[in-house]
Design an enzyme around this catalytic site. Sequence first.
Site, short mmCIF file in Angstrom:
data_model
loop_
_atom_site.label_atom_id
_atom_site.label_comp_id
_atom_site.label_asym_id
_atom_site.label_seq_id
_atom_site.Cartn_x
_atom_site.Cartn_y
_atom_site.Cartn_z
N HIS A 307 -11.03 -14.24 -4.79
CA HIS A 307 -12.33 -14.42 -4.42
C HIS A 307 -13.25 -15.38 -5.27
O HIS A 307 -13.12 -15.36 -6.47
CB HIS A 307 -13.10 -13.16 -4.27
CG HIS A 307 -14.19 -12.89 -3.40
ND1 HIS A 307 -15.57 -13.30 -3.84
CD2 HIS A 307 -14.40 -12.68 -2.12
CE1 HIS A 307 -16.50 -13.11 -2.75
NE2 HIS A 307 -15.68 -12.60 -1.77
N ASP A 364 -10.12 -8.49 2.69
CA ASP A 364 -9.37 -8.95 3.83
C ASP A 364 -7.96 -8.27 3.66
O ASP A 364 -7.34 -8.39 4.37
CB ASP A 364 -9.34 -10.42 4.01
CG ASP A 364 -10.75 -10.91 4.56
OD1 ASP A 364 -11.05 -12.06 3.89
OD2 ASP A 364 -11.00 -10.22 5.59
C1 SDX Z 1 -13.79 -13.82 2.15
O1 SDX Z 1 -17.47 -15.85 -0.15
C2 SDX Z 1 -17.17 -14.56 0.14
O2 SDX Z 1 -18.10 -13.44 -0.01
C3 SDX Z 1 -16.26 -14.35 1.29
C4 SDX Z 1 -15.89 -12.98 1.72
C5 SDX Z 1 -17.12 -12.63 2.61
O3 SDX Z 1 -17.42 -11.35 2.73
O4 SDX Z 1 -17.85 -13.48 3.26
O5 SDX Z 1 -15.87 -12.14 0.68
C6 SDX Z 1 -14.86 -12.98 2.92
O6 SDX Z 1 -13.58 -14.94 2.65
C7 SDX Z 1 -12.76 -13.50 1.37
C8 SDX Z 1 -11.84 -14.39 0.81
C9 SDX Z 1 -10.53 -14.40 2.06
N1 SDX Z 1 -9.62 -15.53 1.74
C10 SDX Z 1 -8.51 -15.20 1.16
O7 SDX Z 1 -7.78 -14.01 0.92
C11 SDX Z 1 -7.33 -16.68 0.98
C12 SDX Z 1 -6.58 -16.45 -0.23
N2 SDX Z 1 -7.72 -16.61 -1.38
C13 SDX Z 1 -7.90 -17.94 -1.52
O8 SDX Z 1 -7.49 -18.95 -0.99
C14 SDX Z 1 -9.10 -18.03 -2.74
O9 SDX Z 1 -8.95 -17.07 -3.73
C15 SDX Z 1 -10.55 -18.30 -2.43
C16 SDX Z 1 -10.43 -19.26 -1.22
C17 SDX Z 1 -10.76 -16.83 -1.65
C18 SDX Z 1 -11.43 -18.58 -3.38
O10 SDX Z 1 -11.06 -19.72 -3.89
P1 SDX Z 1 -11.67 -20.43 -5.08
O11 SDX Z 1 -12.99 -19.57 -5.48
O12 SDX Z 1 -12.09 -21.94 -4.53
O13 SDX Z 1 -10.93 -20.58 -6.23
P2 SDX Z 1 -9.61 -21.66 -6.16
O14 SDX Z 1 -9.15 -21.99 -4.91
O15 SDX Z 1 -10.26 -22.73 -7.04
O16 SDX Z 1 -8.72 -21.09 -7.25
C19 SDX Z 1 -8.67 -20.81 -8.59
C20 SDX Z 1 -7.29 -20.66 -9.01
C21 SDX Z 1 -6.33 -21.90 -8.62
O17 SDX Z 1 -5.51 -22.03 -9.32
P3 SDX Z 1 -5.50 -23.52 -10.50
O18 SDX Z 1 -5.78 -24.82 -9.53
O19 SDX Z 1 -6.98 -23.31 -11.32
O20 SDX Z 1 -4.12 -23.35 -11.23
O21 SDX Z 1 -6.76 -19.73 -8.55
C22 SDX Z 1 -5.66 -19.80 -7.66
C23 SDX Z 1 -5.99 -21.24 -7.29
O22 SDX Z 1 -4.31 -22.03 -7.08
N3 SDX Z 1 -5.69 -19.01 -6.62
C24 SDX Z 1 -4.63 -18.50 -6.03
C25 SDX Z 1 -5.21 -17.63 -4.85
N4 SDX Z 1 -6.56 -17.92 -4.59
C26 SDX Z 1 -6.72 -18.59 -5.93
N5 SDX Z 1 -3.32 -18.42 -6.20
C27 SDX Z 1 -2.43 -17.45 -5.50
N6 SDX Z 1 -3.07 -16.86 -4.44
C28 SDX Z 1 -4.27 -16.90 -4.14
N7 SDX Z 1 -4.81 -16.00 -3.17
#
Ligand code: SDX
Length: 428
Positions: A307, A364
């Site tokens: 998140h 989710d």
């Molecule tokens: C919602 O914003 C809100 O409030 C949203 C929400 C709402 O109520 O409106 O809460 C609802 O959208 C919840 C999120 C739902 N999405 C997912 O579950 C999809 C999977 N999660 C992600 O793709 C990710 O965690 C996000 C999109 C939710 C957040 O992404 P960020 O904050 O942009 O973080 P990032 O993508 O830069 O990741 C940081 C690191 C990365 O690794 P490095 O490049 O630093 O090595 O964490 C890793 C990412 O690769 N990472 C994950 C991961 N999520 C982040 N690795 C594996 N699995 C994951 N799910």
Amino acid sequence: MAKKAELHIDGEIIELPVITGTENETAIDISRLRAETGVITLDKGFKNTGSTQSGITFLDGEKGILRYRGYAIEELAEESSFLEVAFLLIYGELPTSEDLAAFEKEISEHTLVHEDVRSILDGFPSKAHPMGVLSSLVSSLTAFYPKSLDPNRSVEEINGTIIRSIAKLPTLAAWSFKNRMRQPVIYPDNSLGYCENFIRMMFSLPTLNYEVNPVVASALNKLLILHADHEQNCSASTVRIVGSSHASLYASVSAGIAALWGPLHGGANQAVIEMLEQIKDDGGDVDKYVAKAKDRSDSFRLMGFGHRVYKSFDPRATIIKKAADEVLGQLGVEDPVLDIAKKLEQVALNDEYFKVKGLYPNVDFYSGIIYRAIGIPTDMFTVMFALGRLPGWIAQWKEMRENGEPIGRPRQIYTGATERKYVPIEKR
Ligand code: SDX
């Protein structure tokens, strides 16, 4: 004394005001930065940038706190009703019993949509994703209520648009499902409660008056409350920026539905179940998928994990996980995917990669398991998220308009070609 920040750039020092909110969050106000220095800031994805000051929802990502207008989500999920929470988010205070009764009555009187909506609906193929249908049908409301297009209407008329939005979204959502199933639409029954009416429109048929199970209605009430707002998330920011051009509330909400659809945002609840089904079909080997999620050369991510704000735990996920056990137990539903979800959570939470990066189950991760148990099909999960998030979108849009905020128009740093002369095609 007012706090200040100093920025040293090209030998110049500029003092910038620091503002502090009611929960002691602080921000450097850079409103004058470009005018005084010609310099802008750059922050892709706005990870460090506040877009507004808001009194609607407070999140603390480290402590796992979520409050709507100061009330803890845990209390509201247990004690309140979705329409009471909608009133709180939109108008700022918990309603008296008279206010709530009047609000519920007004909404019950506007659940029907113009009969021409059915002609629009008939234009969609049955395989159309319900989110695309819903976004289009919400935008079509501007055709039936053209006065909503005037951004400077009276407070009463804007409130009428707010009431109609809340009243009609369940009808449009259920009809987008009926289109998917190629079943006749079911008209709303104004004698029913908000959740009961939606469930009945979803599952009734002309030959079957569906009896709504109170366990299902109660589970839906809790899920809608938990999704109702989440400050400046992607879809709320979309609603704000579309509304900042003085587009109508219907157009702004339609854009919010489109933003929510993405699998990184609200579309994750559908992607979680598809991922869990994939793991189940692949023999339930969660370790294999945790390893894939950690492998930077593999685009696979654990959907429902991570998140932008919560780096400890998403309080909604905690509540929904408990509710999933309760609802499946009360309905006598056995779902092997729930067991896989719990196993996946345990493996990930004990893995350094996820702990170091602050990746925990989000809202989710478990919600789809409850939706499945109450009979909602997978590609309707994000529509359920939109139903819950509507009051939040409305509250954000209303606050932005009442505060007279300017049209949203970010700047950029240009990295393209510098000036060059046009070359006629024969000379290229
Ligand atoms: C919602 O914003 C809100 O409030 C949203 C929400 C709402 O109520 O409106 O809460 C609802 O959208 C919840 C999120 C739902 N999405 C997912 O579950 C999809 C999977 N999660 C992600 O793709 C990710 O965690 C996000 C999109 C939710 C957040 O992404 P960020 O904050 O942009 O973080 P990032 O993508 O830069 O990741 C940081 C690191 C990365 O690794 P490095 O490049 O630093 O090595 O964490 C890793 C990412 O690769 N990472 C994950 C991961 N999520 C982040 N690795 C594996 N699995 C994951 N799910």
